[in-house]
Motif scaffolding. Structure first.
Motif, short mmCIF file in Angstrom:
data_model
loop_
_atom_site.label_atom_id
_atom_site.label_comp_id
_atom_site.label_asym_id
_atom_site.label_seq_id
_atom_site.Cartn_x
_atom_site.Cartn_y
_atom_site.Cartn_z
N SER A 21 2.44 13.25 103.73
CA SER A 21 3.01 13.38 105.07
C SER A 21 4.38 12.73 105.14
O SER A 21 5.31 13.27 105.74
CB SER A 21 2.10 12.72 106.10
OG SER A 21 0.84 13.30 106.09
N ASP A 33 1.77 20.17 107.86
CA ASP A 33 1.11 18.94 107.42
C ASP A 33 -0.40 19.06 107.66
O ASP A 33 -0.87 18.84 108.77
CB ASP A 33 1.67 17.72 108.16
CG ASP A 33 1.18 16.41 107.53
OD1 ASP A 33 0.39 16.48 106.57
OD2 ASP A 33 1.60 15.34 108.00
N GLU A 34 -1.12 19.40 106.61
CA GLU A 34 -2.58 19.57 106.71
C GLU A 34 -2.98 20.32 107.98
O GLU A 34 -3.69 19.78 108.83
CB GLU A 34 -3.27 18.21 106.67
CG GLU A 34 -2.96 17.46 105.37
CD GLU A 34 -3.89 16.28 105.15
OE1 GLU A 34 -5.05 16.38 105.57
OE2 GLU A 34 -3.45 15.29 104.55
MG LIG Z 1 -0.92 12.98 105.87
#
Ligand SMILES: [Mg+2]
Ligand SMILES: Nc1ncnc2c1ncn2[C@@H]1O[C@H](COP(=O)(O)OP(=O)(O)OP(=O)(O)O)[C@@H](O)[C@H]1O
Lengths: 269, 312
Positions: free
Chosen positions: A60, A190-191
């Motif tokens: 991240s 991000d995910e």
């Molecule tokens: Mg992360």
């Protein structure tokens, strides 16, 4: 500890396209604790790059450096033709003011793990708001574009709903439409499916797959190894703030050469 | 184990037999008793006041719509509204300064808040009213030139203006803390999403953060406004002409203190009732989008449930 040799393998896909993200030795610390120890990373226009790695490895943080949400402390990070956060003039890097930073971010979309839809706006308002407020698009033009985008993510019938009235999968699809409304040159994820119930993951992944098919340049932090295998041009394995291994999915996922990559993949596959 | 206990406790063994039985609701004897008790106390109080030889209800009726009282009500409303607007606008500015990363602006805002919360409103009012002692004239112009405008301070600082300024600047200090709490309650994710879309920090604040902070800010600001309605009674020190000051002028000449205090209280109660309704409407308006559905239903049904609270 950190004796991992940094492999300078260029991505297998030796396209002639210009790199849109180029990172060389990117370092980042939080309160003196270094979390990125020198990241090398390249994405070319039209490529999909997936970043995988254990929790806390800095995925991240690196993604947030790409659009300037975090400032790097060392190395070089050139995105869409700019040193992120600086203008190179007369051999010096001049720091951007907030306006210049905003103009840069308009060209890069981001989709968050927690969706982060604006709670006081309907789905349609979420999508159109930046087009109207930031790109100064006319209300009518923005409305037409919003309708088209919501249709593309399969949410036309939910345009008037507020985020809390939508399921997680629906919220994330609105978030993707919101990012697309700015016509970004690069889309960061991000995910995007980590906060979703298992049965909702596929609806978001299929939207992302069709985006990739249109040639959108994407950097995707994900734990969905299946998605990476199917869609990615390059997969990057990040461990403890370093790129341990990178390559096309059939190589990195099927035949990882590094022990750490093998160990990680054996856990998540 | 557990199954055994359940069987032990159950007095009868129920079976689903597909029949519709009439339901006998639980009788809330306790509620009935408490309600009756309070009603009795209330009736007794009302009777005592209504029949007291020391309160002339005729005079209350007479003064309720007396011109000086009505003009006092008007001044009180104007003063409260204008002071609240000043307080809110300045409060938002102070709140943003307070959370800014610039230590000078943050420090200045903290100093302002400390000073205006730390001194009595009464003193602040007197200070503004007597501004002429320090600044005999107020001028607006370009330094070093003769161009510009100038006023006599005393002609600008009328009782009303001093009161408006004093109350507004005081409220700003309290509002700043309320607004700051509201801003900080809006999640960091909202800010990041706004920045990632290419908004400038000020757009993020105006378009994304403040509108969502409103939902949190409105109830305490409603509180402040209702409190302000009555704080205006302090402006007697600056020769204000608000409801309380006018009422006291009347009772100081005719001696009917209780009657005029009742008149003033009735008006304050009426204004507070209106303000409460307005606050509820605003809360609904701004709460709608962001409130989870369950609590929204609660809000709506709370009014109707008040009537059915007594049970059957
Ligand atoms: Mg992360
Ligand atoms: N704002 C911050 N302040 C201090 N430390 C931070 C901050 N953000 C991240 N870190 C630290 O940096 C390291 C990397 O965090 P990061 O969020 O990038 O990991 P990640 O790979 O995305 O993990 P996950 O899969 O759990 O999301 C972690 O050790 C984390 O504690």
């Amino acid at each position: 500890m950190r004796a991992v040799s940094r492999r300078r393998v260029e991505p297998a896909l030796e396209s002639s396209a210009d790199p849109i993200v180029m990172a060389r030795g990117v370092r980042k610390s939080f309160d003196r604790a270094e979390v990125l120890h020198g990241i090398d990373f390249t994405v070319r226009s039209g490529e999909v790059s997936c970043i995988i790695g254990a929790s806390g490895s800095g995925k991240s943080t690196f993604l947030r450096c790409i659009n300037g949400l975090e400032r790097i402390d060392g190395g070089e990070l050139v995105v869409a033709g700019s040193h992120v956060g600086y203008t190179l003039r007369e051999g010096r890097l001049h720091e951007w003011n907030p306006r210049e930073m905003a103009r840069f971010r308009q060209r890069i979309g981001m989709v968050f793990q927690q969706f982060n839809l604006f709670g006081h706006m309907t789905a349609a308002e979420n999508v159109s708001c930046a087009a109207v407020k930031v790109r100064r698009m006319s209300k009518a033009a923005a409305a037409a574009r919003t309708a088209k985008l919501l249709d593309e993510v399969g949410l036309s019938s939910h345009a008037g709903k507020y985020p809390h009235q939508l399921s997680g999968g629906q919220q994330q699809r609105v978030a993707i439409a919101r990012a697309l409304a700015m016509d970004p040159e690069l889309l960061l994820f991000d995910e995007p499916t980590s906060a979703l119930d298992p049965e909702l993951v596929d609806e978001v992944l299929s939207v992302m797959k069709s985006l990739a098919a249109t040639g959108m340049t994407m950097v995707v932090v994900t734990h969905e190894i299946g998605f990476a295998r199917e869609v990615a041009d390059t997969v990057v394995y990040l461990d403890d703030g370093l790129v341990v291994e990178w390559g096309p999915p059939q190589q990195l996922i099927t035949n990882p050469t590094h022990a750490r990559t093998q160990a990680f993949l054996s856990k998540v596959l | 184990m557990i199954a055994v206990i359940v069987l032990d406790v159950g007095e009868t063994t129920a079976e689903a037999d597909g029949r519709e039985y009439p339901v006998v609701h639980l009788k809330h004897w306790g509620r009935w008793f408490v309600a009756a008790l309070f009603l009795a106390i209330f009736c007794w109080l009302a009777y005592v006041y209504a029949t007291s030889p020391n309160i002339s209800w005729g005079q209350v009726g007479h003064y309720l719509f007396f011109p000086a009282i009505l003009s006092g009500v008007k001044v009180t409303i104007e003063l409260s509204l204008e002071a609240t607007v000043i307080g809110l606008v300045l409060g938002v500015v102070l709140a943003v300064m307070r959370i800014s990363r610039n230590p000078v602006t943050a420090g200045l805002a903290a100093l302002y808040i400390w000073f205006f919360r730390g001194t009595p409103v009464l003193v602040q009012l007197i200070f503004w009213y007597n501004l002429a002692l320090v600044f005999p004239t107020l001028s607006l112009g370009i330094p070093g030139t003769s161009a510009g405008l100038s006023w006599q301070t005393n002609s600008v600082m009328t009782g009303f203006n001093a009161a408006m300024l004093g109350l507004g600047l005081n409220l700003a200090a309290y509002a700043a803390e309320t607004v700051r709490a509201g801003i900080q309650a809006v999640g960091a994710g909202q800010s990041e999403a706004a920045l990632a879309l290419g908004m400038t920090p000020s757009q993020r604040m105006r378009v994304i953060v403040l509108p969502q902070a409103l939902r949190i800010i409105i109830p305490p600001i409603g509180n402040e406004f209702i409190s302000m309605l009555k704080t205006t009674s302090l402006v007697y020190v600056v020769a204000g002409t608000d409801l309380m000051t006018n009422a006291s002028h009347i009772y100081l000449t005719n001696g009917e203190v209780i009657e005029l205090l009742i008149v003033a209280s009735l008006w304050y109660l009426a204004m507070t009732a209106v303000a409460t309704v307005l606050q509820t409407i605003l809360e609904r308006r701004f709460g709608e989008a962001t409130q989870p559905r369950s609590s929204r239903l609660k809000l709506k049904s709370s009014l109707s449930s008040a009537s059915s609270l007594m049970g059957r």
